[in-house]
Design a protein around this motif. Structure first.
Motif, PDB file in Angstrom:
ATOM      1  N   MET A   1      95.679  11.644   9.314  1.00  0.00           N
ATOM      2  CA  MET A   1      95.411  12.387   8.075  1.00  0.00           C
ATOM      3  C   MET A   1      94.403  13.511   8.367  1.00  0.00           C
ATOM      4  O   MET A   1      93.408  13.283   9.058  1.00  0.00           O
ATOM      5  N   ALA A   2      94.693  14.675   7.827  1.00  0.00           N
ATOM      6  CA  ALA A   2      93.788  15.808   8.068  1.00  0.00           C
ATOM      7  C   ALA A   2      92.513  15.640   7.237  1.00  0.00           C
ATOM      8  O   ALA A   2      92.532  15.011   6.178  1.00  0.00           O
ATOM      9  N   LEU A   3      91.422  16.208   7.708  1.00  0.00           N
ATOM     10  CA  LEU A   3      90.132  16.048   7.036  1.00  0.00           C
ATOM     11  C   LEU A   3      90.153  16.506   5.573  1.00  0.00           C
ATOM     12  O   LEU A   3      89.652  15.796   4.700  1.00  0.00           O
ATOM     13  N   PRO A   4      90.754  17.693   5.276  1.00  0.00           N
ATOM     14  CA  PRO A   4      90.746  18.117   3.866  1.00  0.00           C
ATOM     15  C   PRO A   4      91.431  17.101   2.949  1.00  0.00           C
ATOM     16  O   PRO A   4      90.950  16.837   1.837  1.00  0.00           O
ATOM     17  N   SER A   5      92.557  16.531   3.399  1.00  0.00           N
ATOM     18  CA  SER A   5      93.258  15.524   2.585  1.00  0.00           C
ATOM     19  C   SER A   5      92.378  14.298   2.423  1.00  0.00           C
ATOM     20  O   SER A   5      92.276  13.718   1.328  1.00  0.00           O
ATOM     21  N   PHE A   6      91.747  13.920   3.511  1.00  0.00           N
ATOM     22  CA  PHE A   6      90.876  12.756   3.480  1.00  0.00           C
ATOM     23  C   PHE A   6      89.738  12.973   2.482  1.00  0.00           C
ATOM     24  O   PHE A   6      89.413  12.091   1.684  1.00  0.00           O
ATOM     25  N   MET A   7      89.183  14.173   2.486  1.00  0.00           N
ATOM     26  CA  MET A   7      88.072  14.480   1.579  1.00  0.00           C
ATOM     27  C   MET A   7      88.514  14.431   0.113  1.00  0.00           C
ATOM     28  O   MET A   7      87.738  14.058  -0.762  1.00  0.00           O
ATOM     29  N   LYS A   8      89.772  14.795  -0.116  1.00  0.00           N
ATOM     30  CA  LYS A   8      90.297  14.724  -1.482  1.00  0.00           C
ATOM     31  C   LYS A   8      90.249  13.276  -1.984  1.00  0.00           C
ATOM     32  O   LYS A   8      89.864  13.011  -3.116  1.00  0.00           O
ATOM     33  N   HIS A   9      90.670  12.367  -1.097  1.00  0.00           N
ATOM     34  CA  HIS A   9      90.652  10.946  -1.457  1.00  0.00           C
ATOM     35  C   HIS A   9      89.220  10.477  -1.724  1.00  0.00           C
ATOM     36  O   HIS A   9      88.957   9.761  -2.692  1.00  0.00           O
ATOM     37  N   ILE A  10      88.330  10.905  -0.840  1.00  0.00           N
ATOM     38  CA  ILE A  10      86.922  10.505  -0.974  1.00  0.00           C
ATOM     39  C   ILE A  10      86.348  11.021  -2.304  1.00  0.00           C
ATOM     40  O   ILE A  10      85.699  10.283  -3.041  1.00  0.00           O
ATOM     41  N   HIS A  11      86.653  12.282  -2.605  1.00  0.00           N
ATOM     42  CA  HIS A  11      86.139  12.856  -3.846  1.00  0.00           C
ATOM     43  C   HIS A  11      86.689  12.143  -5.066  1.00  0.00           C
ATOM     44  O   HIS A  11      86.006  11.968  -6.067  1.00  0.00           O
ATOM     45  N   CYS A  12      87.947  11.737  -4.956  1.00  0.00           N
ATOM     46  CA  CYS A  12      88.580  11.024  -6.059  1.00  0.00           C
ATOM     47  C   CYS A  12      87.867   9.687  -6.288  1.00  0.00           C
ATOM     48  O   CYS A  12      87.537   9.326  -7.427  1.00  0.00           O
ATOM     49  N   LEU A  13      87.611   8.979  -5.214  1.00  0.00           N
ATOM     50  CA  LEU A  13      86.911   7.688  -5.309  1.00  0.00           C
ATOM     51  C   LEU A  13      85.490   7.879  -5.843  1.00  0.00           C
ATOM     52  O   LEU A  13      85.008   7.098  -6.658  1.00  0.00           O
ATOM     53  N   GLU A  14      84.862   8.925  -5.377  1.00  0.00           N
ATOM     54  CA  GLU A  14      83.483   9.193  -5.806  1.00  0.00           C
ATOM     55  C   GLU A  14      83.468   9.603  -7.282  1.00  0.00           C
ATOM     56  O   GLU A  14      82.614   9.151  -8.049  1.00  0.00           O
ATOM     57  N   GLY A  15      84.438  10.424  -7.647  1.00  0.00           N
ATOM     58  CA  GLY A  15      84.534  10.880  -9.043  1.00  0.00           C
ATOM     59  C   GLY A  15      84.732   9.727 -10.010  1.00  0.00           C
ATOM     60  O   GLY A  15      84.249   9.756 -11.145  1.00  0.00           O
ATOM     61  N   SER A  16      85.473   8.693  -9.584  1.00  0.00           N
ATOM     62  CA  SER A  16      85.718   7.556 -10.474  1.00  0.00           C
ATOM     63  C   SER A  16      84.599   6.526 -10.368  1.00  0.00           C
ATOM     64  O   SER A  16      84.646   5.481 -11.012  1.00  0.00           O
ATOM     65  N   GLY A  17      83.596   6.824  -9.549  1.00  0.00           N
ATOM     66  CA  GLY A  17      82.426   5.946  -9.474  1.00  0.00           C
ATOM     67  C   GLY A  17      82.616   4.709  -8.609  1.00  0.00           C
ATOM     68  O   GLY A  17      81.794   3.805  -8.627  1.00  0.00           O
ATOM     69  N   MET A  18      83.733   4.659  -7.876  1.00  0.00           N
ATOM     70  CA  MET A  18      83.993   3.478  -7.059  1.00  0.00           C
ATOM     71  C   MET A  18      83.128   3.478  -5.788  1.00  0.00           C
ATOM     72  O   MET A  18      82.841   2.419  -5.242  1.00  0.00           O
ATOM     73  N   ILE A  19      82.758   4.669  -5.311  1.00  0.00           N
ATOM     74  CA  ILE A  19      81.903   4.761  -4.122  1.00  0.00           C
ATOM     75  C   ILE A  19      80.855   5.846  -4.351  1.00  0.00           C
ATOM     76  O   ILE A  19      81.008   6.664  -5.274  1.00  0.00           O
ATOM     77  N   HIS A  20      79.798   5.842  -3.555  1.00  0.00           N
ATOM     78  CA  HIS A  20      78.931   7.006  -3.531  1.00  0.00           C
ATOM     79  C   HIS A  20      78.798   7.439  -2.074  1.00  0.00           C
ATOM     80  O   HIS A  20      78.971   6.636  -1.156  1.00  0.00           O
ATOM     81  N   THR A  21      78.565   8.707  -1.876  1.00  0.00           N
ATOM     82  CA  THR A  21      78.497   9.209  -0.504  1.00  0.00           C
ATOM     83  C   THR A  21      77.239  10.059  -0.345  1.00  0.00           C
ATOM     84  O   THR A  21      76.703  10.585  -1.321  1.00  0.00           O
TER      85      THR A  21
END
Lengths: 72, 158
Positions: A1-21
């Motif tokens: 998976m390319a980094l930009p796609s990966f970051m999209k997933h991370i941002h989605c998780l962070e946006g929903s409050g499931m993780i913090h980074t």
């Protein structure tokens, strides 16, 4: 998976409050928000209790109706 | 029957009910009967629409503490297989029109069982992010009330 796609997933998780980074230099560290996960679980547990309750009441309703019919 | 499953979003309630399938079916599909068990006492349920056909409207109201009846369930039937299966969702309303606040599809299946009826409710949810919205909506028959009902039931049987 390319980094930009990966970051999209991370941002989605962070946006929903499931993780913090947090980012230090080039390294981003992700951590799970335990509270949020627990809340999600509690929500499904609540839905389950609701349906359990309905099923209990349906069961009681039909078995009570049957008893009445038999005693007639 | 195709049944998708996602343990994070789905729940399945399976129960053997000691009554024939036809009796369970009529308790579900007769509005006057349905009103008597769908919500926990002392709340009251009123069925406004129960059009048992694909695309048919399914609308109920609830009254708490003797108050006015307010909207409860607003959805649409997706499949009705006589004596076997009821599928409905609140993602659509009557006539397959998209709903405002969709979050679940429920599949009720009835099968013969030596003791009576094998009753299965499989409920699929959209996601958990809607959780807060439900809380704000004052999702009625929640944890507390149902636990109380369960306790009463257990006491009666003990």
């Amino acid at each position: 998976m390319a980094l930009p796609s990966f970051m999209k997933h991370i941002h989605c998780l962070e946006g929903s409050g499931m993780i913090h980074t947090r980012k230090e230099g080039r390294v981003r560290t992700c951590a799970i928000e335990k509270k949020q996960f627990a809340a999600v679980e509690a929500w499904l547990t609540e839905q389950r209790a609701l349906w359990e309750g309905r099923t209990d009441r349906l069961e009681r309703f039909v078995t009570a109706a049957r008893k009445k019919e038999k005693s007639k | 029957m195709i049944r998708s499953s996602n343990p994070d979003l789905d729940l399945t309630i399976a129960r053997v009910i000691k009554a024939p399938r036809s009796v369970v079916w009529s308790a579900w599909t007769n509005p006057a009967s349905f009103e008597q068990w769908w919500v926990p006492a002392p709340a009251k349920c009123k069925v406004l629409k129960m059009a048992l056909r694909p695309g048919g409207s399914f609308v109920t109201q609830i009254s708490e503490n003797g108050g006015d009846f307010t909207p409860h369930l607003s959805g649409c039937f997706l499949a009705i297989d006589d004596l076997e299966r009821i599928v409905f969702t609140n993602a659509l309303v009557g006539g397959w029109r998209p709903a405002e606040q969709p979050f679940m599809t429920a599949m009720i299946t009835l099968q013969d069982h030596p003791m009576g009826t094998d009753y299965i409710a499989h409920v699929m949810h959209k996601n958990n992010a809607d959780r807060k919205m439900h809380e704000e909506m004052g999702f009625y028959d929640g944890w507390g009330t149902v636990t109380e009902q369960l306790a009463k039931l257990a006491e009666q049987r003990a």
